[in-house]
Write a protein that holds these residues in place. Structure first.
Motif, PDB file in Angstrom:
ATOM      1  N   ARG A 104     -20.362 -12.800   4.271  1.00  0.00           N
ATOM      2  CA  ARG A 104     -20.457 -11.596   3.463  1.00  0.00           C
ATOM      3  C   ARG A 104     -19.053 -11.132   3.093  1.00  0.00           C
ATOM      4  NH1 ARG A 104     -19.137  -7.252   6.800  1.00  0.00           N
ATOM      5  NH2 ARG A 104     -19.234  -7.702   9.037  1.00  0.00           N
ATOM      6  N   VAL A 105     -18.946 -10.226   2.155  1.00  0.00           N
ATOM      7  CA  VAL A 105     -17.668  -9.591   1.852  1.00  0.00           C
ATOM      8  C   VAL A 105     -17.325  -8.629   2.984  1.00  0.00           C
ATOM      9  CG1 VAL A 105     -16.499  -7.944   0.320  1.00  0.00           C
ATOM     10  CG2 VAL A 105     -17.848  -9.811  -0.652  1.00  0.00           C
ATOM     11  N   ARG A 106     -16.121  -8.741   3.502  1.00  0.00           N
ATOM     12  CA  ARG A 106     -15.714  -7.927   4.650  1.00  0.00           C
ATOM     13  C   ARG A 106     -14.683  -6.861   4.301  1.00  0.00           C
ATOM     14  NH1 ARG A 106     -17.093 -10.504   9.637  1.00  0.00           N
ATOM     15  NH2 ARG A 106     -18.155 -12.497   9.270  1.00  0.00           N
ATOM     16  N   TYR A 107     -14.002  -7.018   3.179  1.00  0.00           N
ATOM     17  CA  TYR A 107     -12.983  -6.039   2.805  1.00  0.00           C
ATOM     18  C   TYR A 107     -12.771  -6.071   1.304  1.00  0.00           C
ATOM     19  CZ  TYR A 107      -9.661  -9.941   2.397  1.00  0.00           C
ATOM     20  OH  TYR A 107      -9.038 -11.095   2.018  1.00  0.00           O
ATOM     21  N   VAL A 108     -12.007  -5.114   0.807  1.00  0.00           N
ATOM     22  CA  VAL A 108     -11.698  -4.992  -0.622  1.00  0.00           C
ATOM     23  C   VAL A 108     -10.190  -4.865  -0.782  1.00  0.00           C
ATOM     24  CG1 VAL A 108     -11.917  -3.496  -2.661  1.00  0.00           C
ATOM     25  CG2 VAL A 108     -13.914  -3.922  -1.195  1.00  0.00           C
ATOM     26  N   LYS A 109      -9.647  -5.565  -1.783  1.00  0.00           N
ATOM     27  CA  LYS A 109      -8.233  -5.430  -2.136  1.00  0.00           C
ATOM     28  C   LYS A 109      -8.123  -5.319  -3.652  1.00  0.00           C
ATOM     29  CE  LYS A 109      -3.891  -7.963  -2.568  1.00  0.00           C
ATOM     30  NZ  LYS A 109      -3.130  -9.196  -2.263  1.00  0.00           N
ATOM     31  N   PRO A 110      -7.563  -4.230  -4.170  1.00  0.00           N
ATOM     32  CA  PRO A 110      -7.348  -4.140  -5.619  1.00  0.00           C
ATOM     33  C   PRO A 110      -6.310  -5.165  -6.081  1.00  0.00           C
ATOM     34  CG  PRO A 110      -7.254  -1.971  -4.584  1.00  0.00           C
ATOM     35  CD  PRO A 110      -7.200  -2.992  -3.477  1.00  0.00           C
ATOM     36  N   HIS A 111      -6.382  -5.497  -7.361  1.00  0.00           N
ATOM     37  CA  HIS A 111      -5.488  -6.495  -7.950  1.00  0.00           C
ATOM     38  C   HIS A 111      -4.548  -5.881  -8.978  1.00  0.00           C
ATOM     39  CE1 HIS A 111      -4.194 -10.134 -10.115  1.00  0.00           C
ATOM     40  NE2 HIS A 111      -4.503  -9.475 -11.217  1.00  0.00           N
ATOM     41  N   GLY A 112      -3.348  -6.402  -9.038  1.00  0.00           N
ATOM     42  CA  GLY A 112      -2.437  -6.153 -10.151  1.00  0.00           C
ATOM     43  C   GLY A 112      -2.218  -4.698 -10.502  1.00  0.00           C
ATOM     44  N   ALA A 113      -2.464  -4.375 -11.784  1.00  0.00           N
ATOM     45  CA  ALA A 113      -2.213  -3.022 -12.269  1.00  0.00           C
ATOM     46  C   ALA A 113      -3.073  -1.999 -11.544  1.00  0.00           C
ATOM     47  CB  ALA A 113      -2.469  -2.952 -13.778  1.00  0.00           C
ATOM     48  N   LEU A 114      -4.287  -2.375 -11.166  1.00  0.00           N
ATOM     49  CA  LEU A 114      -5.151  -1.452 -10.431  1.00  0.00           C
ATOM     50  C   LEU A 114      -4.590  -1.166  -9.044  1.00  0.00           C
ATOM     51  CD1 LEU A 114      -7.718   0.216 -10.158  1.00  0.00           C
ATOM     52  CD2 LEU A 114      -8.943  -1.884  -9.521  1.00  0.00           C
ATOM     53  N   TYR A 115      -4.014  -2.151  -8.415  1.00  0.00           N
ATOM     54  CA  TYR A 115      -3.384  -1.996  -7.093  1.00  0.00           C
ATOM     55  C   TYR A 115      -2.343  -0.891  -7.143  1.00  0.00           C
ATOM     56  CZ  TYR A 115      -1.182  -3.836  -2.718  1.00  0.00           C
ATOM     57  OH  TYR A 115      -0.667  -4.022  -1.447  1.00  0.00           O
ATOM     58  N   HIS A 116      -1.490  -0.962  -8.166  1.00  0.00           N
ATOM     59  CA  HIS A 116      -0.402   0.022  -8.281  1.00  0.00           C
ATOM     60  C   HIS A 116      -0.922   1.379  -8.721  1.00  0.00           C
ATOM     61  CE1 HIS A 116       2.433  -3.166  -7.550  1.00  0.00           C
ATOM     62  NE2 HIS A 116       1.956  -3.869  -8.562  1.00  0.00           N
ATOM     63  N   ALA A 117      -1.873   1.394  -9.667  1.00  0.00           N
ATOM     64  CA  ALA A 117      -2.397   2.664 -10.161  1.00  0.00           C
ATOM     65  C   ALA A 117      -3.135   3.426  -9.068  1.00  0.00           C
ATOM     66  CB  ALA A 117      -3.315   2.423 -11.357  1.00  0.00           C
ATOM     67  N   ALA A 118      -3.981   2.730  -8.308  1.00  0.00           N
ATOM     68  CA  ALA A 118      -4.755   3.396  -7.262  1.00  0.00           C
ATOM     69  C   ALA A 118      -3.877   3.815  -6.085  1.00  0.00           C
ATOM     70  CB  ALA A 118      -5.875   2.483  -6.788  1.00  0.00           C
ATOM     71  N   ALA A 119      -2.783   3.106  -5.870  1.00  0.00           N
ATOM     72  CA  ALA A 119      -1.855   3.506  -4.811  1.00  0.00           C
ATOM     73  C   ALA A 119      -1.171   4.835  -5.139  1.00  0.00           C
ATOM     74  CB  ALA A 119      -0.802   2.425  -4.597  1.00  0.00           C
ATOM     75  N   ALA A 120      -1.041   5.125  -6.440  1.00  0.00           N
ATOM     76  CA  ALA A 120      -0.340   6.335  -6.868  1.00  0.00           C
ATOM     77  C   ALA A 120      -1.270   7.481  -7.233  1.00  0.00           C
ATOM     78  CB  ALA A 120       0.557   6.011  -8.064  1.00  0.00           C
ATOM     79  N   ASP A 121      -2.534   7.200  -7.563  1.00  0.00           N
ATOM     80  CA  ASP A 121      -3.450   8.204  -8.095  1.00  0.00           C
ATOM     81  C   ASP A 121      -4.601   8.454  -7.110  1.00  0.00           C
ATOM     82  OD1 ASP A 121      -5.434   9.629  -9.479  1.00  0.00           O
ATOM     83  OD2 ASP A 121      -4.891   8.720 -11.399  1.00  0.00           O
ATOM     84  N   PRO A 122      -4.643   9.625  -6.468  1.00  0.00           N
ATOM     85  CA  PRO A 122      -5.704   9.894  -5.495  1.00  0.00           C
ATOM     86  C   PRO A 122      -7.108   9.794  -6.076  1.00  0.00           C
ATOM     87  CG  PRO A 122      -3.935  11.489  -5.264  1.00  0.00           C
ATOM     88  CD  PRO A 122      -3.643  10.710  -6.516  1.00  0.00           C
ATOM     89  N   ALA A 123      -7.287  10.151  -7.349  1.00  0.00           N
ATOM     90  CA  ALA A 123      -8.624  10.092  -7.949  1.00  0.00           C
ATOM     91  C   ALA A 123      -9.108   8.652  -8.072  1.00  0.00           C
ATOM     92  CB  ALA A 123      -8.617  10.770  -9.315  1.00  0.00           C
ATOM     93  N   LEU A 124      -8.222   7.744  -8.466  1.00  0.00           N
ATOM     94  CA  LEU A 124      -8.603   6.334  -8.568  1.00  0.00           C
ATOM     95  C   LEU A 124      -8.840   5.736  -7.185  1.00  0.00           C
ATOM     96  CD1 LEU A 124      -6.161   5.066 -11.353  1.00  0.00           C
ATOM     97  CD2 LEU A 124      -8.518   5.870 -11.599  1.00  0.00           C
ATOM     98  N   ALA A 125      -7.987   6.104  -6.241  1.00  0.00           N
ATOM     99  CA  ALA A 125      -8.165   5.607  -4.877  1.00  0.00           C
ATOM    100  C   ALA A 125      -9.500   6.067  -4.305  1.00  0.00           C
ATOM    101  CB  ALA A 125      -7.016   6.090  -3.999  1.00  0.00           C
ATOM    102  N   THR A 126      -9.850   7.314  -4.538  1.00  0.00           N
ATOM    103  CA  THR A 126     -11.115   7.850  -4.043  1.00  0.00           C
ATOM    104  C   THR A 126     -12.297   7.152  -4.709  1.00  0.00           C
ATOM    105  OG1 THR A 126     -10.133   9.996  -3.551  1.00  0.00           O
ATOM    106  CG2 THR A 126     -12.527   9.933  -3.839  1.00  0.00           C
ATOM    107  N   ALA A 127     -12.172   6.829  -5.989  1.00  0.00           N
ATOM    108  CA  ALA A 127     -13.250   6.124  -6.697  1.00  0.00           C
ATOM    109  C   ALA A 127     -13.520   4.769  -6.055  1.00  0.00           C
ATOM    110  CB  ALA A 127     -12.881   5.958  -8.167  1.00  0.00           C
ATOM    111  N   ILE A 128     -12.458   4.054  -5.704  1.00  0.00           N
ATOM    112  CA  ILE A 128     -12.615   2.750  -5.065  1.00  0.00           C
ATOM    113  C   ILE A 128     -13.289   2.895  -3.705  1.00  0.00           C
ATOM    114  CG2 ILE A 128     -11.339   0.832  -4.005  1.00  0.00           C
ATOM    115  CD1 ILE A 128      -9.301   1.142  -6.310  1.00  0.00           C
ATOM    116  N   VAL A 129     -12.813   3.835  -2.904  1.00  0.00           N
ATOM    117  CA  VAL A 129     -13.368   4.029  -1.567  1.00  0.00           C
ATOM    118  C   VAL A 129     -14.824   4.491  -1.639  1.00  0.00           C
ATOM    119  CG1 VAL A 129     -13.176   5.392   0.546  1.00  0.00           C
ATOM    120  CG2 VAL A 129     -11.128   4.419  -0.502  1.00  0.00           C
TER     121      VAL A 129
END
Length: 250
Positions: A104-129
């Protein structure tokens, strides 16, 4: 002291192939598998999941922006609600193939531009979580420590694990240096040394020839360069020689 080795895999599309996934899966302990948005397609997802399960490698959903032409490395204006839905869609798609292969899928890792955007933007990070918890509250999040991604995960009770990069230089602020800057992508010898430094001392080199703290339970070796497999093998051998156990973080 233990460390995980991860790599971004399954990043071809259709007739296009990128990297030697089968060889890389003999080295790493976790595989961030593209879910069809920035790269990957159903057949590649199925094949990569099957190879990972065969080798006992943990499967992670490598989610990205819907950007095949730009390989997910272009900034995109995706609102949080849409990102939540696209994240849930990608996790579910990959999990179907992971389960067909026996895991099964055990974890999630954002890629590329999303990785950087979600690291800086709490709203995007919360959407992923939020999407992760909607799918399975046991999923872990892999990303840069000390960022909005870690804060969103901790606030929601989602397991978070910091990631370091063997083959990338950092800024003095502890962020990845943009790929276009000279020295941002490290040569193999430098990458081996950095992997050891992150694993032993929690430090990485900066673009200005300094060092910066990097809290990492997992170290990434990018799989899309010609020397990626050999670099990964050298890093794994160096960690073994230094008596640092290499084990999955989930």
């Amino acid at each position: 002291m233990t460390v995980d080795l991860n790599s971004d895999l399954g990043e071809g599309f259709g007739a296009y192939r990128l990297g030697d996934d089968a060889a890389m899966l003999d080295v790493v302990t976790s595989a961030n598998i593209a879910c069809g948005f920035h790269a990957g397609d159903p057949s590649i997802m199925r094949r990569t999941c099957a190879l990972a399960v065969e080798r006992g490698v943990r499967i992670g959903a490598h989610i990205g922006y819907r950007d095949l032409p730009g390989f997910g490395r272009r900034a995109m204006a995706v609102v949080p609600d849409e990102l939540r839905d696209e994240t849930l869609y990608q996790i579910g798609s990959l999990d179907a193939f992971a389960r067909a292969a026996g895991d099964r899928v055990r974890y999630v890792k954002p890629h590329g531009a999303l990785y950087h955007a979600a690291a800086a933007d709490p709203a995007l990070a919360t959407a992923i979580v939020t999407a992760m918890r909607e799918f399975d509250a046991a999923l872990a999040l892999l990303g840069p420590a000390g960022t909005a991604l870690e804060s969103a995960a901790l606030a929601a009770g989602t397991p978070f694990h910091g990631e370091g990069f063997a083959d990338r230089a950092y800024t003095p602020a502890g962020l990845l240096a943009p790929r276009g800057l000279p020295g941002a992508v490290l040569a193999p010898d430098e990458a081996v040394a950095q992997a050891l430094s992150i694993a032993r001392d929690g430090k990485a080199v900066t673009i200005e020839d300094g060092t910066v703290a990097v809290a990492a339970a997992s170290i990434c070796v990018h799989g899309d360069s010609r020397a990626a497999v050999e670099m990964a093998r050298r890093i794994r051998a160096a960690l073994d020689e230094a008596a640092i156990p290499v084990r999955p973080f989930v």
